[in-house]
Scaffold this motif. Structure first.
Motif, PDB file in Angstrom:
ATOM      1  N   GLN A  18       5.960 -29.292  11.281  1.00  0.00           N
ATOM      2  CA  GLN A  18       4.886 -28.396  10.861  1.00  0.00           C
ATOM      3  C   GLN A  18       4.622 -27.383  11.975  1.00  0.00           C
ATOM      4  O   GLN A  18       4.356 -27.767  13.119  1.00  0.00           O
ATOM      5  CB  GLN A  18       3.615 -29.182  10.544  1.00  0.00           C
ATOM      6  CG  GLN A  18       3.780 -30.159   9.380  1.00  0.00           C
ATOM      7  CD  GLN A  18       4.142 -29.446   8.077  1.00  0.00           C
ATOM      8  OE1 GLN A  18       3.403 -28.579   7.622  1.00  0.00           O
ATOM      9  NE2 GLN A  18       5.288 -29.804   7.503  1.00  0.00           N
ATOM     10  N   VAL A  19       4.706 -26.128  11.622  1.00  0.00           N
ATOM     11  CA  VAL A  19       4.644 -25.058  12.625  1.00  0.00           C
ATOM     12  C   VAL A  19       3.398 -24.197  12.404  1.00  0.00           C
ATOM     13  O   VAL A  19       3.118 -23.768  11.282  1.00  0.00           O
ATOM     14  CB  VAL A  19       5.897 -24.168  12.551  1.00  0.00           C
ATOM     15  CG1 VAL A  19       5.833 -23.067  13.609  1.00  0.00           C
ATOM     16  CG2 VAL A  19       7.153 -25.012  12.734  1.00  0.00           C
ATOM     17  N   LEU A  20       2.671 -23.968  13.485  1.00  0.00           N
ATOM     18  CA  LEU A  20       1.565 -23.010  13.473  1.00  0.00           C
ATOM     19  C   LEU A  20       2.138 -21.659  13.869  1.00  0.00           C
ATOM     20  O   LEU A  20       2.632 -21.500  14.979  1.00  0.00           O
ATOM     21  CB  LEU A  20       0.479 -23.435  14.461  1.00  0.00           C
ATOM     22  CG  LEU A  20      -0.688 -22.455  14.655  1.00  0.00           C
ATOM     23  CD1 LEU A  20      -1.466 -22.263  13.361  1.00  0.00           C
ATOM     24  CD2 LEU A  20      -1.605 -22.939  15.776  1.00  0.00           C
ATOM     25  N   SER A  35       5.951 -17.295   7.009  1.00  0.00           N
ATOM     26  CA  SER A  35       6.181 -18.507   6.226  1.00  0.00           C
ATOM     27  C   SER A  35       7.594 -18.509   5.646  1.00  0.00           C
ATOM     28  O   SER A  35       8.241 -19.558   5.544  1.00  0.00           O
ATOM     29  CB  SER A  35       5.146 -18.614   5.107  1.00  0.00           C
ATOM     30  OG  SER A  35       5.001 -19.948   4.673  1.00  0.00           O
ATOM     31  N   ASN A  63       4.811 -24.939   7.053  1.00  0.00           N
ATOM     32  CA  ASN A  63       3.739 -24.109   7.604  1.00  0.00           C
ATOM     33  C   ASN A  63       2.500 -24.979   7.782  1.00  0.00           C
ATOM     34  O   ASN A  63       1.945 -25.492   6.806  1.00  0.00           O
ATOM     35  CB  ASN A  63       3.444 -22.938   6.666  1.00  0.00           C
ATOM     36  CG  ASN A  63       2.484 -21.927   7.265  1.00  0.00           C
ATOM     37  OD1 ASN A  63       1.688 -22.266   8.148  1.00  0.00           O
ATOM     38  ND2 ASN A  63       2.554 -20.684   6.814  1.00  0.00           N
ATOM     39  N   ALA A  64       2.076 -25.147   9.048  1.00  0.00           N
ATOM     40  CA  ALA A  64       0.920 -26.004   9.320  1.00  0.00           C
ATOM     41  C   ALA A  64      -0.352 -25.475   8.674  1.00  0.00           C
ATOM     42  O   ALA A  64      -1.332 -26.211   8.549  1.00  0.00           O
ATOM     43  CB  ALA A  64       0.726 -26.145  10.836  1.00  0.00           C
ATOM     44  N   SER A  81      -5.175 -27.648  12.926  1.00  0.00           N
ATOM     45  CA  SER A  81      -3.795 -27.487  12.455  1.00  0.00           C
ATOM     46  C   SER A  81      -2.878 -28.593  12.980  1.00  0.00           C
ATOM     47  O   SER A  81      -1.954 -29.013  12.299  1.00  0.00           O
ATOM     48  CB  SER A  81      -3.256 -26.120  12.875  1.00  0.00           C
ATOM     49  OG  SER A  81      -3.187 -26.013  14.289  1.00  0.00           O
ATOM     50  N   ARG A  82      -3.089 -29.075  14.197  1.00  0.00           N
ATOM     51  CA  ARG A  82      -2.288 -30.133  14.817  1.00  0.00           C
ATOM     52  C   ARG A  82      -0.792 -29.943  14.553  1.00  0.00           C
ATOM     53  O   ARG A  82      -0.117 -30.820  13.999  1.00  0.00           O
ATOM     54  CB  ARG A  82      -2.740 -31.501  14.323  1.00  0.00           C
ATOM     55  CG  ARG A  82      -4.216 -31.775  14.607  1.00  0.00           C
ATOM     56  CD  ARG A  82      -4.614 -33.144  14.140  1.00  0.00           C
ATOM     57  NE  ARG A  82      -3.878 -34.198  14.841  1.00  0.00           N
ATOM     58  CZ  ARG A  82      -3.927 -35.490  14.504  1.00  0.00           C
ATOM     59  NH1 ARG A  82      -4.669 -35.863  13.478  1.00  0.00           N
ATOM     60  NH2 ARG A  82      -3.232 -36.377  15.173  1.00  0.00           N
ATOM     61  N   PRO A  83      -0.246 -28.817  14.953  1.00  0.00           N
ATOM     62  CA  PRO A  83       1.159 -28.521  14.636  1.00  0.00           C
ATOM     63  C   PRO A  83       2.134 -29.292  15.525  1.00  0.00           C
ATOM     64  O   PRO A  83       1.778 -29.735  16.626  1.00  0.00           O
ATOM     65  CB  PRO A  83       1.245 -27.022  14.928  1.00  0.00           C
ATOM     66  CG  PRO A  83       0.285 -26.817  16.056  1.00  0.00           C
ATOM     67  CD  PRO A  83      -0.869 -27.759  15.763  1.00  0.00           C
ATOM     68  N   ASP A  84       3.353 -29.425  15.037  1.00  0.00           N
ATOM     69  CA  ASP A  84       4.429 -29.976  15.866  1.00  0.00           C
ATOM     70  C   ASP A  84       4.985 -28.909  16.805  1.00  0.00           C
ATOM     71  O   ASP A  84       5.551 -29.232  17.853  1.00  0.00           O
ATOM     72  CB  ASP A  84       5.566 -30.485  14.970  1.00  0.00           C
ATOM     73  CG  ASP A  84       5.090 -31.602  14.047  1.00  0.00           C
ATOM     74  OD1 ASP A  84       4.411 -32.527  14.543  1.00  0.00           O
ATOM     75  OD2 ASP A  84       5.389 -31.531  12.847  1.00  0.00           O
ATOM     76  N   ILE A 130       4.601 -24.316  17.801  1.00  0.00           N
ATOM     77  CA  ILE A 130       3.825 -23.075  17.660  1.00  0.00           C
ATOM     78  C   ILE A 130       4.745 -21.887  17.879  1.00  0.00           C
ATOM     79  O   ILE A 130       5.561 -21.886  18.804  1.00  0.00           O
ATOM     80  CB  ILE A 130       2.674 -23.030  18.692  1.00  0.00           C
ATOM     81  CG1 ILE A 130       1.729 -24.226  18.502  1.00  0.00           C
ATOM     82  CG2 ILE A 130       1.897 -21.712  18.588  1.00  0.00           C
ATOM     83  CD1 ILE A 130       0.753 -24.424  19.646  1.00  0.00           C
ATOM     84  N   TYR A 182       6.716 -24.349  21.971  1.00  0.00           N
ATOM     85  CA  TYR A 182       6.243 -23.072  21.448  1.00  0.00           C
ATOM     86  C   TYR A 182       7.238 -21.977  21.788  1.00  0.00           C
ATOM     87  O   TYR A 182       8.074 -22.106  22.689  1.00  0.00           O
ATOM     88  CB  TYR A 182       4.861 -22.720  22.010  1.00  0.00           C
ATOM     89  CG  TYR A 182       4.832 -22.478  23.506  1.00  0.00           C
ATOM     90  CD1 TYR A 182       5.129 -21.221  24.048  1.00  0.00           C
ATOM     91  CD2 TYR A 182       4.502 -23.507  24.381  1.00  0.00           C
ATOM     92  CE1 TYR A 182       5.097 -21.017  25.415  1.00  0.00           C
ATOM     93  CE2 TYR A 182       4.474 -23.304  25.750  1.00  0.00           C
ATOM     94  CZ  TYR A 182       4.769 -22.058  26.262  1.00  0.00           C
ATOM     95  OH  TYR A 182       4.756 -21.861  27.607  1.00  0.00           O
TER      96      TYR A 182
END
Length: 282
Positions: free
Chosen positions: A160-162, A182, A192-193, A211-214, A216, A245
């Motif tokens: 999951q990406v921010l 996206s 998509n986070a 968002s807690r992304p994996d 960024i 990131y």
């Protein structure tokens, strides 16, 4: 695309091809990715002007500017005496495009690209209308090979990406669904986070923390524009603290042009680091 639009598009392409065969046409390119494609195909000598989204390669900065592709000025374009306005379906306003046609300018609007397949198809179309069909075909084939070499995730829970857009005076925006950001994540098999929202929305502390992304990704409209020191809530996320990131040029990441494989390779490198985290949370 409706049938009458398709007919108009191919008629314009045919007319332009005839013009290209007769001599070097004067072209205004109003789209950064199309301008990149023109340069990549070695047809830049035809350019007499570009829009403000055209900033790559660096040589393009010497070209006269005609404004933003969504707000093209009739007089500004016509003053460059172009034979052709080469742009996308995003070009506006319609009244300017219609007046340019009435003034004898060939207006060619190509589809917007939001996938590798769209990108390769558009490159072939640009090549065809420029009389560079073989070169465009070779470029598309090279893009296909490079994308096939990228380790795109097709199994298990996607990372999951921010995805953020550092957009100058507009601040930092979060990319939701129905955006080029996206679409890039889709091409990479990532999630998509912030997929529960649509379009670009202003970033706020609560949304970033939730968002807690994996991983960024930050797209900068100008190099060096994003300053993490101004976003402590982002710096506090595990993905940022652990180096998962990527910060890069917005046209590279979102343009879906000839540099798409490079964009995918850059983001894929971050996703490779994020996958163990995503798998652990399954």
């Amino acid at each position: 695309m409706r049938m009458n639009t398709l007919v108009a598009f191919f008629a314009a392409c045919l007319s332009f091809s005839m013009m290209a065969q007769a001599g070097q046409p004067r072209i205004v390119s109003a789209d950064g990715s199309i301008t990149e494609t023109v340069y990549a195909l070695g047809a830049e000598e035809s350019l007499v002007g570009v829009d403000t989204t055209s900033n790559y390669p660096p040589e393009v900065r010497s070209q006269p500017r005609v404004g933003y592709l969504r707000a093209l000025p009739f007089e500004g374009v016509l003053a460059l005496r172009p034979d052709v306005l080469l742009t996308t379906m995003e070009a506006a306003p319609d009244r300017t495009l219609e007046r340019l046609k009435q003034a004898g300018v060939e207006v060619i609007q190509l589809p917007v690209a939001r996938s590798p397949q769209d990108t390769m198809a558009r490159i072939r179309e640009v090549g065809r209308v420029l009389g560079k069909g073989p070169e465009a075909g070779a470029m598309a084939a090279d893009i296909q090979k490079r994308i096939e070499r990228i380790g795109i995730n097709t199994q298990g829970k996607p990372a999951q990406v921010l995805f953020l857009m550092a957009a100058g005076n507009h601040g930092v925006m979060i990319a939701g669904q129905d955006t080029a950001a996206s679409a890039l994540l889709d091409a990479l098999g990532a999630g998509n986070a912030m997929g529960d929202m649509s379009g670009y929305k202003p970033a706020n502390r609560e949304a970033l923390l939730a968002s807690r992304p994996d991983a960024i990704v930050v797209a900068e409209s100008r190099p060096g524009q994003f300053d993490i020191a101004q976003w402590p809530q982002l710096a506090a996320l595990d993905a940022w603290k652990q180096g998962r990131y990527y910060v890069g040029d917005s046209m590279l990441l979102l343009g879906f042009g000839p540099r798409l494989p490079q964009a995918m390779e850059e983001v894929a490198g971050v996703l490779t680091e994020a996958r163990p985290v995503a798998s652990a949370s399954d």
